[in-house]
Design an enzyme around this catalytic site. Structure first.
Site, PDB file in Angstrom:
ATOM      1  N   ARG A 101     -27.688 -41.098  56.319  1.00 12.89           N
ATOM      2  CA  ARG A 101     -27.754 -39.644  56.516  1.00 12.89           C
ATOM      3  C   ARG A 101     -28.550 -39.320  57.773  1.00 12.89           C
ATOM      4  NH1 ARG A 101     -30.494 -37.704  51.009  1.00 12.89           N
ATOM      5  NH2 ARG A 101     -29.364 -35.789  51.476  1.00 12.89           N
ATOM      6  N   MET A 112     -23.821 -36.168  62.855  1.00  6.29           N
ATOM      7  CA  MET A 112     -22.877 -37.003  62.136  1.00  6.29           C
ATOM      8  C   MET A 112     -22.841 -36.665  60.654  1.00  6.29           C
ATOM      9  SD  MET A 112     -22.885 -41.038  61.455  1.00  6.29           S
ATOM     10  CE  MET A 112     -23.683 -40.761  59.884  1.00  6.29           C
ATOM     11  N   ARG A 353     -35.586 -28.385  50.919  1.00 11.82           N
ATOM     12  CA  ARG A 353     -36.092 -27.694  52.124  1.00 11.82           C
ATOM     13  C   ARG A 353     -36.371 -26.239  51.764  1.00 11.82           C
ATOM     14  NH1 ARG A 353     -30.283 -28.415  54.930  1.00 11.82           N
ATOM     15  NH2 ARG A 353     -29.116 -27.287  53.398  1.00 11.82           N
ATOM     16  N   HIS A 475     -19.340 -20.070  52.071  1.00 12.29           N
ATOM     17  CA  HIS A 475     -19.542 -19.604  53.439  1.00 12.29           C
ATOM     18  C   HIS A 475     -19.972 -18.134  53.474  1.00 12.29           C
ATOM     19  CE1 HIS A 475     -17.993 -18.042  57.381  1.00 12.29           C
ATOM     20  NE2 HIS A 475     -18.718 -19.066  57.793  1.00 12.29           N
ATOM     21  N   CYS A 868     -45.166  -0.839  77.169  1.00 16.43           N
ATOM     22  CA  CYS A 868     -44.416   0.257  76.580  1.00 16.43           C
ATOM     23  C   CYS A 868     -42.920   0.159  76.885  1.00 16.43           C
ATOM     24  CB  CYS A 868     -44.972   1.603  77.035  1.00 16.43           C
ATOM     25  SG  CYS A 868     -44.898   1.820  78.814  1.00 16.43           S
TER      26      CYS A 868
HETATM   27  P1  ADP Z   1     -26.241 -32.620  54.980  1.00 12.45           P
HETATM   28  O1  ADP Z   1     -27.259 -32.838  56.030  1.00 12.45           O
HETATM   29  O2  ADP Z   1     -24.940 -32.152  55.501  1.00 12.45           O
HETATM   30  O3  ADP Z   1     -26.772 -31.781  53.850  1.00 12.45           O
HETATM   31  P2  ADP Z   1     -26.685 -34.947  53.336  1.00 12.45           P
HETATM   32  O4  ADP Z   1     -27.278 -36.108  54.024  1.00 12.45           O
HETATM   33  O5  ADP Z   1     -27.597 -34.119  52.526  1.00 12.45           O
HETATM   34  O6  ADP Z   1     -25.889 -34.083  54.386  1.00 12.45           O
HETATM   35  O7  ADP Z   1     -25.520 -35.514  52.427  1.00 12.45           O
HETATM   36  C1  ADP Z   1     -24.574 -34.697  51.850  1.00 12.45           C
HETATM   37  C2  ADP Z   1     -24.439 -34.993  50.390  1.00 12.45           C
HETATM   38  O8  ADP Z   1     -24.150 -36.360  50.167  1.00 12.45           O
HETATM   39  C3  ADP Z   1     -25.685 -34.741  49.585  1.00 12.45           C
HETATM   40  O9  ADP Z   1     -25.799 -33.421  49.220  1.00 12.45           O
HETATM   41  C4  ADP Z   1     -25.444 -35.620  48.361  1.00 12.45           C
HETATM   42  O10 ADP Z   1     -24.674 -34.914  47.431  1.00 12.45           O
HETATM   43  C5  ADP Z   1     -24.652 -36.770  48.929  1.00 12.45           C
HETATM   44  N1  ADP Z   1     -25.548 -37.916  49.088  1.00 12.45           N
HETATM   45  C6  ADP Z   1     -26.290 -38.275  50.147  1.00 12.45           C
HETATM   46  N2  ADP Z   1     -27.006 -39.392  49.887  1.00 12.45           N
HETATM   47  C7  ADP Z   1     -26.708 -39.754  48.639  1.00 12.45           C
HETATM   48  C8  ADP Z   1     -27.132 -40.823  47.778  1.00 12.45           C
HETATM   49  N3  ADP Z   1     -28.019 -41.718  48.177  1.00 12.45           N
HETATM   50  N4  ADP Z   1     -26.602 -40.875  46.551  1.00 12.45           N
HETATM   51  C9  ADP Z   1     -25.707 -39.952  46.143  1.00 12.45           C
HETATM   52  N5  ADP Z   1     -25.275 -38.943  46.887  1.00 12.45           N
HETATM   53  C10 ADP Z   1     -25.761 -38.823  48.119  1.00 12.45           C
HETATM   54 MG    MG Z   2     -27.765 -32.049  52.342  1.00  7.38          MG
END
Ligand code: ADP
Ligand code: MG
Ligand code: MG
Length: 913
Positions: A101, A112, A353, A475, A868
């Site tokens: 991620r 990405m 967050r 959205h 002003c």
């Molecule tokens: P974004 O930055 O777009 O939110 P994320 O990195 O949070 O992307 O990943 C999107 C989704 O992928 C997460 O909300 C989660 O549902 C799934 N995900 C990411 N990592 C894992 C993991 N280790 N196990 C299960 N699901 C995952």
């Molecule tokens: Mg996420």
């Protein structure tokens, strides 16, 4: 860029060892820092590790090369993760699978996409099948992984606009062959075949085989994250939001958990409180038996988070989730927006967050959480978006009309209240039509089954947005939250038919163009028009139709404003020239007038005749006669203003605009005839006068203090009006604080000459009235020479006020009123970052201001300095004014709350000694 001392490139997070924490966002990215923080407080986070943003920076600073030890460090990190999880990379018996991620400091579109299920190959897929007893799940995970990896890492994408996504093409072909309608109709055997074909596609397109070694897969994925930092979309986004390239992104490698292994699994997103209204209710949605971003993607309609409590399989996990909700708020000190997955009834946390919210939710949440001692007062101030406070002034439904509509049974449906406020207008089913109609001045409510980024312009043009499908993470809801649009999302009872151009609900059919009304605070949708009324805030502060104790919104707002006042150093004044404007501004928190433009009063009623006689007069005596007629009017105006101010300071500017503004233009024959009649002269004389006053460049012409220097009688009359008003109001027992401000000064001598007149008149009026009133004389600093010679000018001036409109025009050599032909291009080409007439050009104009402040205070250390120009109500300009040490900002009455909050934020971020 500051580098950390150690060469540590990888930070672990797991129950047994967590290296990072929530404060390390710049090093670990937002996601990584908060994964560490959640692990530390004992929340169930699948273990993993974060590769720092410094590795990304190194990569780009060294011709796209990684630090030497990165690979060996990564291998060590994987071994560590294997021990933590008891699984092994590439082990068919018990395979370790991870997600990769990206994670910048703030979440950033354009980066990405997350890769899930990394570590799968033919062998481990069989292992996953054995471990779970679910072959279809295993092979479906594998084909998803190939698809994601082939796309984002190996670059197997469509080659031109008209091509289909290649993986989709292959999948569709197979579905046709085996007569499968949906993805879920594909069996394990079908999916095995699909995997074969995906591999073939990758080989054909790239010439390379899909890597079966998990470590190689990981290297590829990590590389792709770092490369994506410099892809076009990411660069564009950073430019737009002014995020420096040097920040870099982190990479999170995390062991997988599965929400898609059956009906005792789920995945979801939630907020700890309602981000639209701020109510303290659990808010979110989830999907049973789903993975990753299925919830957000809108493939299936998610369920409300509260429904989870009643789910036989995962009801217990809901209890835990509810507990997590409290833990998160307590530890992060704000409303959290988080992602979770339930694998076989067990809850896992994947992200958290601070949640984005509407202005209403902001003030309510800040008020509530500070009182609950969950949020610090400082965070309550810092976390607000000053500009968004405008939303609190948005109209609501008129109560009488609203009741009428309800009683008449005009309620069509109820959806999710996603953006507070009321909107009434004609219904419209496409974004381009909404834009088109709005341009013609129509009030439009945009109704869509669902919205997508393509609809954005239409959404902006509409008064309100209504969708039939989609939940809190749709959205439409997202846009409403961020832009403060009135919005009802997911009103499931309405049926929109784009083809026929109809909206149906409760047996009623609306056609495009029919009136409709939506209440984004309650989620209600009404047939027909409902009159709107002032927002509660305006009803309390402006029209006084509501009492403060009856309006919760007002109370939350007031709480935040009072808190802001505790922190800010800048005074807040207002630009106003009428008593009612002054009263409004004071209700919004203004502490005085920063700019009273006297010429606005010249146009009212018969005064304009006297003004024109004054202009026409050739001899000073005639001019004095005409001015004498104006004097009582001006005096009365000032009396009204002083009374409204009730002892607060009033900075009054002497006459500023070029005189031709008071006469009809040369092409306005009719107007000139009228003036001739009024003044009892011939049309030819008027014509001649207009021609005489014609200037090639009025902005730089006979205006400002130049008027009072050539025609001192004008300044004399205005000073007299101000001081006679001051004396009169004082007599009635009200305190006064007039400040006389001389405009457009570039030479000390200009100011000297005007100040002399003002002092003389003050003495005369004091003698005549027997009243000793306090007063000050100062100047506007609004042309570059004024800034550069501010030390000389400060010898005479008792105060400065930056007129940043003219200062911007003269410093940039750009006329504000003529700039629209080229300014948009300048912004597009990024010659300028923001419109300099809206937000101070800090590098150029700002430098002149700094010089003005420094030079001015070098002569008078306690010289009072304000601003002003229009910029006084622009949050980023307010911050700048704080930083260069101004005493106050002045802005239009309705922007006073924005300036109050922005000033407090500036003080918290950059405290004054
Ligand atoms: P974004 O930055 O777009 O939110 P994320 O990195 O949070 O992307 O990943 C999107 C989704 O992928 C997460 O909300 C989660 O549902 C799934 N995900 C990411 N990592 C894992 C993991 N280790 N196990 C299960 N699901 C995952
Ligand atoms: Mg996420
Ligand atoms: Mg994403």
């Amino acid at each position: 860029m500051a580098k950390s001392k150690s060469n540590k490139m990888i930070y672990f997070f797991s129950k047994s060892r967590t290296d990072g924490d929530g404060t390390m966002k710049s090093l670990l990215g937002g996601k990584g820092a908060n994964l560490a923080a959640m692990t530390q407080i004992g929340l169930p986070v699948p273990p993993g590790f974060t590769i720092t943003t410094e590795v990304c920076t190194h990569y780009y600073e060294n011709g796209r090369k990684y630090p030497e030890t990165l690979l060996s460090d990564m291998t060590k990190a994987v071994s560590w993760l294997e021990k933590e999880t008891g699984k092994k990379f590439g082990d068919p018996k018990n395979p370790l699978l991870v997600s990769v991620r990206s994670g910048a400091r703030d979440s950033m579109p354009g980066m990405m996409d997350t890769i899930l299920n990394l570590g799968l190959n033919d062998d481990t897929t069989e292992g996953l099948k054995k471990a779970t007893g679910n072959g279809r799940f295993a092979w479906d995970s594998y084909r998803r992984f190939l698809q994601m990896y082939g796309d984002v890492v190996m670059g197997v994408q469509k080659r031109h606009e008209h091509e289909h996504e290649p993986f989709d093409d292959v999948m569709d072909a197979l579905k046709k062959e085996v007569k499968a309608k949906e993805d879920v109709d594909l069996t394990e055997e079908h999916l095995q075949e699909l995997v074969k074909r995906f591999k073939k596609l990758i080989k054909e397109r790239t010439g390379k085989a899909f890597p079966t070694d998990p470590m190689k897969q990981l290297e590829g994925a990590v590389g792709a994250v770092f490369s994506s930092w410099m892809n076009e979309r990411a660069i564009l986004y950073r430019q737009k939001y002014r995020i420096p390239d040097e920040w870099g992104t982190a990479v999170n490698v995390q062991s997988m958990v599965f929400g898609n292994m059956g009906n005792d699994c789920a995945t979801g997103v939630a907020f700890t409180r309602d981000p639209a209204t701020g109510e303290n209710v659990f808010y979110g949605e989830y999907l049973v038996n789903a993975q990753g971003e299925d919830v957000v993607a809108g493939v299936r309609t998610p369920l409300k988070i509260s429904d989870m409590a009643h789910d036989a399989e995962i009801g217990a996990a809901f209890k835990e989730l509810n507990q997590v909700r409290k833990t998160l708020e307590k530890n992060f000190g704000d409303v959290q927006d988080f992602e979770f997955t339930i694998e076989k009834k067990k809850l896992y946390m994947l992200q958290t967050r601070h949640g984005k919210r509407t202005a209403l939710a902001y003030v309510k949440i800040a008020h509530d959480m500070v009182k609950e001692k969950l949020m610090t007062p400082e965070h309550a101030i810092k976390s607000g978006d000053p500009e968004a406070l405008n939303q609190l002034l948005q109209p609501i439904f008129d109560t009488v009309d609203y009741e009428k509509a309800r009683k008449a049974g005009r309620l069509l449906a109820t959806g999710l209240p996603a953006g507070p406020g009321a909107a009434s207008g004609v219904v419209c089913f496409s974004a381009h039509k909404a834009e088109e109609w709005a341009k013609k001045g129509q009030h439009v409510v945009l109704a869509r089954i669902e919205t997508s980024p393509e609809d954005l312009r239409g959404m902006i043009a509409s008064e309100g947005i209504l969708t039939a499908r989609g939940g809190v993470s749709s959205h439409a809801a997202l846009v409403a939250r961020q832009m403060g649009k009135v919005c009802v999302a997911g009103a499931g009872d309405i049926e929109i038919d784009y083809h026929k151009g109809t909206l149906k609900a409760k047996g009623v059919t609306l056609k495009e163009g029919d009136p409709i009304s939506i209440n984004g605070t309650t989620g209600e949708v009404f047939n027909g028009k409902i009159a709107t009324a002032d927002s509660e805030l305006k009803q309390v502060l402006v029209s006084k139709k509501m009492k403060p104790k009856d309006s919760k919104v007002f109370q939350y707002y007031d709480f935040i404003m009072k808190l802001a006042d505790k922190y800010r150093n800048l005074g807040i004044r207002t630009n106003a020239d009428q008593p009612d404007q002054v009263e409004n501004a004071i209700e919004f928190g203004a502490e005085g007038i920063g700019l009273c433009r006297t010429e606005h009063m010249f146009f009212e009623g018969d005064r304009i005749i006297a003004v024109r006689q004054m202009i026409l007069a050739e001899k000073p005596e005639d001019r004095k006669k005409a001015l004498a007629k104006l004097l009582p009017y001006q005096q009365k105006d000032f009396e009204g203003i002083f009374k409204a101010l009730d002892g607060r300071p009033a900075c009054i500017r002497l006459l500023d605009p070029p005189l031709h503004e008071f006469l009809p233009h040369s092409d306005n024959r009719k107007g000139q005839e009228e003036v001739a009649k009024q003044l009892k002269i011939t049309v030819e004389q008027v014509e001649k006068l207009v021609a005489e006053l014609h200037e090639f460049n009025p902005m730089l012409g006979f205006r400002g203090c130049r008027l009072g220097i050539v025609r001192p009688e004008i300044s004399e009359m205005q000073a007299r009006a101000i001081f006679q008003a001051a004396a009169a109001v004082m007599k009635s027992g009200v305190k006064v604080k007039p400040e006389v401000m001389v405009p457009l000064v570039g030479f000390k001598k200009e100011l000297d000459l005007q100040v002399e007149i003002v002092h003389r008149v003050a003495r005369e009026v004091m003698k005549e009235t027997g009243k000793k009133f306090p007063y000050h004389v100062g100047t506007m600093i609004e042309i570059p020479r004024g800034c550069l010679t501010a030390d000389e000018i400060a010898e005479t001036a008792e105060f400065f006020s930056f007129g940043t409109n003219d200062l911007t025009q003269t410093a940039l050599g750009m006329s504000r009123d003529d700039s629209n032909t080229f300014l948009p291009h300048y912004q597009e080409l990024e010659i300028i970052k923001a419109n300099p007439f809206a937000s101070i050009d800090t590098t150029g104009v700002g430098q002149l201001m700094r010089i003005g402040v420094d030079k001015g205070r070098s002569k008078k250390s306690d010289l009072k300095i304000g601003i002003c120009g229009e910029h006084g109500g622009d949050p980023s300009s307010v911050v700048f004014c704080h930083n260069i040490g101004l005493d106050y900002v002045s802005c239009s009455p309705f922007r006073v709350p924005i300036a109050r909050l922005a000033a407090a934020q500036a003080a918290l971020r950059n405290p004054r000694k």
